[in-house]
Design an enzyme around this catalytic site. Structure first.
Site, PDB file in Angstrom:
ATOM      1  N   GLU A  93       0.827  -1.212   0.000  1.00 17.68           N
ATOM      2  CA  GLU A  93       0.000   0.000   0.000  1.00 17.68           C
ATOM      3  C   GLU A  93       0.860   1.261   0.000  1.00 17.68           C
ATOM      4  O   GLU A  93       0.439   2.304  -0.477  1.00 17.68           O
ATOM      5  CB  GLU A  93      -0.909   0.032   1.234  1.00 17.68           C
ATOM      6  CG  GLU A  93      -2.203  -0.736   1.056  1.00 17.68           C
ATOM      7  CD  GLU A  93      -3.208  -0.485   2.174  1.00 17.68           C
ATOM      8  OE1 GLU A  93      -2.852   0.142   3.183  1.00 17.68           O
ATOM      9  OE2 GLU A  93      -4.344  -0.943   2.033  1.00 17.68           O
TER      10      GLU A  93
ATOM     11  N   HIS B  83       9.689 -26.435  -1.693  1.00 16.73           N
ATOM     12  CA  HIS B  83       9.159 -27.603  -2.402  1.00 16.73           C
ATOM     13  C   HIS B  83       7.959 -27.229  -3.267  1.00 16.73           C
ATOM     14  O   HIS B  83       7.262 -28.098  -3.768  1.00 16.73           O
ATOM     15  CB  HIS B  83       8.793 -28.694  -1.393  1.00 16.73           C
ATOM     16  CG  HIS B  83       9.979 -29.120  -0.581  1.00 16.73           C
ATOM     17  ND1 HIS B  83      10.703 -30.263  -0.853  1.00 16.73           N
ATOM     18  CD2 HIS B  83      10.606 -28.527   0.460  1.00 16.73           C
ATOM     19  CE1 HIS B  83      11.711 -30.356   0.004  1.00 16.73           C
ATOM     20  NE2 HIS B  83      11.678 -29.312   0.810  1.00 16.73           N
TER      21      HIS B  83
ATOM     22  N   LYS C 244     -14.090  -0.363  -3.477  1.00 19.21           N
ATOM     23  CA  LYS C 244     -15.120  -0.026  -2.484  1.00 19.21           C
ATOM     24  C   LYS C 244     -16.274   0.721  -3.148  1.00 19.21           C
ATOM     25  O   LYS C 244     -17.437   0.422  -2.899  1.00 19.21           O
ATOM     26  CB  LYS C 244     -14.519   0.863  -1.387  1.00 19.21           C
ATOM     27  CG  LYS C 244     -13.630   0.139  -0.410  1.00 19.21           C
ATOM     28  CD  LYS C 244     -13.316   1.064   0.756  1.00 19.21           C
ATOM     29  CE  LYS C 244     -12.148   0.575   1.566  1.00 19.21           C
ATOM     30  NZ  LYS C 244     -11.661   1.549   2.528  1.00 19.21           N
TER      31      LYS C 244
HETATM   32  O1  PA5 Z   1      -4.140   0.748   5.580  1.00 21.68           O
HETATM   33  C1  PA5 Z   1      -5.292   1.055   5.442  1.00 21.68           C
HETATM   34  O2  PA5 Z   1      -5.662   2.222   5.508  1.00 21.68           O
HETATM   35  C2  PA5 Z   1      -6.369   0.014   5.214  1.00 21.68           C
HETATM   36  O3  PA5 Z   1      -5.873  -1.265   5.132  1.00 21.68           O
HETATM   37  C3  PA5 Z   1      -7.332   0.067   6.367  1.00 21.68           C
HETATM   38  O4  PA5 Z   1      -6.651  -0.214   7.535  1.00 21.68           O
HETATM   39  C4  PA5 Z   1      -8.473  -0.905   6.168  1.00 21.68           C
HETATM   40  O5  PA5 Z   1      -9.118  -0.629   4.957  1.00 21.68           O
HETATM   41  C5  PA5 Z   1      -9.451  -0.796   7.317  1.00 21.68           C
HETATM   42  O6  PA5 Z   1      -9.911   0.515   7.442  1.00 21.68           O
HETATM   43  P1  PA5 Z   1     -10.708   0.961   8.707  1.00 21.68           P
HETATM   44  O7  PA5 Z   1      -9.830   0.842   9.884  1.00 21.68           O
HETATM   45  O8  PA5 Z   1     -11.094   2.389   8.437  1.00 21.68           O
HETATM   46  O9  PA5 Z   1     -11.922   0.068   8.811  1.00 21.68           O
END
Ligand code: PA5
Length: 442
Positions: A284, A305, A419
């Site tokens: 990310e 393996h 989303k």
């Molecule tokens: O790194 C990030 O921002 C995402 O992986 C969020 O942690 C994930 O989408 C969960 O989001 P939230 O804590 O708002 O539910």
């Protein structure tokens, strides 16, 4: 201090090349520490090991004790950065088989990280008639997977205990002021913990997001924070001897040479979810603007393996970062067999760790010979202190590395695309036009 050994990449990236990167790495580190880079409002994790909210920390410990005393199960609801860190730490420091082991702390069941009906049904089945509590973790409070799971488990816990007792068994970790979950928690009177404004999900394991579930399993969260604080101090040094600089420089040098995949490998099966946590952290943070190393992971020796063939002889696009823990928790000696049918008597009397060590050494040479550079991250042992160091090491290296790559390591605009489509297809109010357009395409 943990160590980064770059000697196995010297035939790919010369010491001179690395030395020449020094000004760029320095600039990237200084951009991070001066708070002048892109995404600088999400760098609160940098000083967390020292500046964390001590009052909240004490509340986390108190809540963990209460959960330990009144629950046999803690259902931890969250996804992505609100899930992976806690699971990674629990699996590494306790065990991937934590729930199966005889212990006097509650089982941990992770939920809200999938939309699988079967998975939810299984979690309900595993709780059975046992006493349980819930920790719902969502910074935004609007993420579909945990929000849907929370509806289901909130209903379950309220039916079991009644609303009054249920609200004493629900702990919400979310934004300090805004969002649907914060509103609900205030209205219902749940105990709440904070995801700080300046800490993004994937950097949040050392906040209440990770610390409450981790503490419930009996892990010493003070020692974990202590290890991270040591790392914060040690890795602030502006020098190519800094392990963070070595790692950030090496992986960027390899990327610039055309490598496209970084495989995080470990010889401890309990490290599997640390790899998942690391994949989110680096994926990310760096995978944007058409750039970035694809973070993959392997569990050795099992994957030697399966993926071993590809790593040895497939497309030459990858390098490995191997995390090695020097000291196992105990010893296992290989016995003598008078019949020696398996021909293994040459190992009789040897410790299993000796066999593993030769596998590590042999694999490293084979992969390097096959054109796969190896970065080695050496950690003395699996413990709270050293894991705290390792977590901070990867977080800091990720920030430095992202700035070296020239991206904003603290946003994740790409996560929104699926989303939005999902909300539209589900018929969420406000998405009517998009729904029509998407349905027409499907
Ligand atoms: O790194 C990030 O921002 C995402 O992986 C969020 O942690 C994930 O989408 C969960 O989001 P939230 O804590 O708002 O539910």
């Amino acid at each position: 201090m943990l160590n980064v050994d770059l000697s196995p990449i010297s035939s790919f990236v010369t010491p001179e090349t690395l030395a020449a990167m020094e000004p760029r790495v320095r600039a990237a580190h200084e951009t991070l520490t001066s708070g002048t880079g892109a995404g600088n409002d999400y760098t609160g994790w940098r000083y967390l090991p020292r500046d964390y909210d001590k009052e909240e920390f004490a509340r986390i410990q108190k809540a963990a004790k209460k959960i330990q005393s009144d629950s046999k199960v803690l259902v931890v609801i969250g996804i992505g950065g609100s899930y992976l860190g806690a699971r990674a730490v629990v699996e590494l420091l306790r065990s991937p088989n934590y729930n199966l082991k005889k212990k006097d702390t509650p089982d941990i069941l992770f939920a809200g990280n999938t939309l699988s009906t079967d998975a939810i049904l299984e979690t309900i089945e595993l709780i059975g008639g046992r006493d349980f509590s819930i920790n719902i973790i969502s910074k935004s409070g609007t993420t579909t997977e945990p929000a849907v799971a929370f509806r289901i488990f909130k209903d379950l816990i309220e039916k079991k205990y009644g609303k009054e007792e249920a609200r004493r068994r629900i702990y919400a970790t979310t934004d300090k002021a805004k969002g649907a979950l914060k509103g609900l928690a205030d209205a219902e009177g749940y105990e709440t913990f904070v995801v700080p404004d300046d800490v993004g999900g994937r950097y949040s394991v050392l906040t209440a997001v990770g610390l409450l579930p981790i503490a419930v399993t009996g892990i010493d969260i003070e020692a974990l924070m202590g290890g991270a604080a040591e790392a914060m101090e040690a890795f602030s040094v502006l020098s190519m001897d800094n392990p963070v600089w070595k790692y950030a420089a090496a992986r960027n040098a390899l990327y610039e040479q055309g490598k496209r995949v970084e495989i995080l490998a470990c010889y401890e099966p309990s490290f599997r979810f640390m790899c998942e946590w690391w994949k989110q952290l680096y994926g990310e943070s760096e995978g944007k603007d058409g750039k970035g190393l694809f973070p993959a992971s392997t569990e050795f020796t099992a994957d030697l393996h399966s993926m071993g063939q590809f790593i040895q002889e497939g497309e030459r696009i990858m390098f490995e970062t191997v995390v090695r823990f020097d000291k196992p928790k105990g010893t296992v000696t290989i016995g003598e067999d008078p019949d020696n049918v398996d021909g293994l008597n040459f190992l009789a009397g040897k410790d299993l760790s000796f066999v593993s060590e030769q596998a590590i050494r042999g694999t490293r040479l084979a992969h390097v010979d096959g054109g796969v550079p190896n970065i080695l991250v050496e950690v003395p042992e699996v413990s709270e202190r050293w894991l705290g160091q390792l977590i901070y090491f990867f977080e800091l290296a990720c920030g430095v590395s992202g700035y070296l790559l020239g991206v904003n390591p603290f946003n994740q605009p790409g996560v929104e695309a699926y989303k939005k489509n999902m909300f539209a297809l589900l018929g969420k109010p406000g998405y009517e036009d998009m729904k029509q357009a998407l349905e027409a395409r499907l």
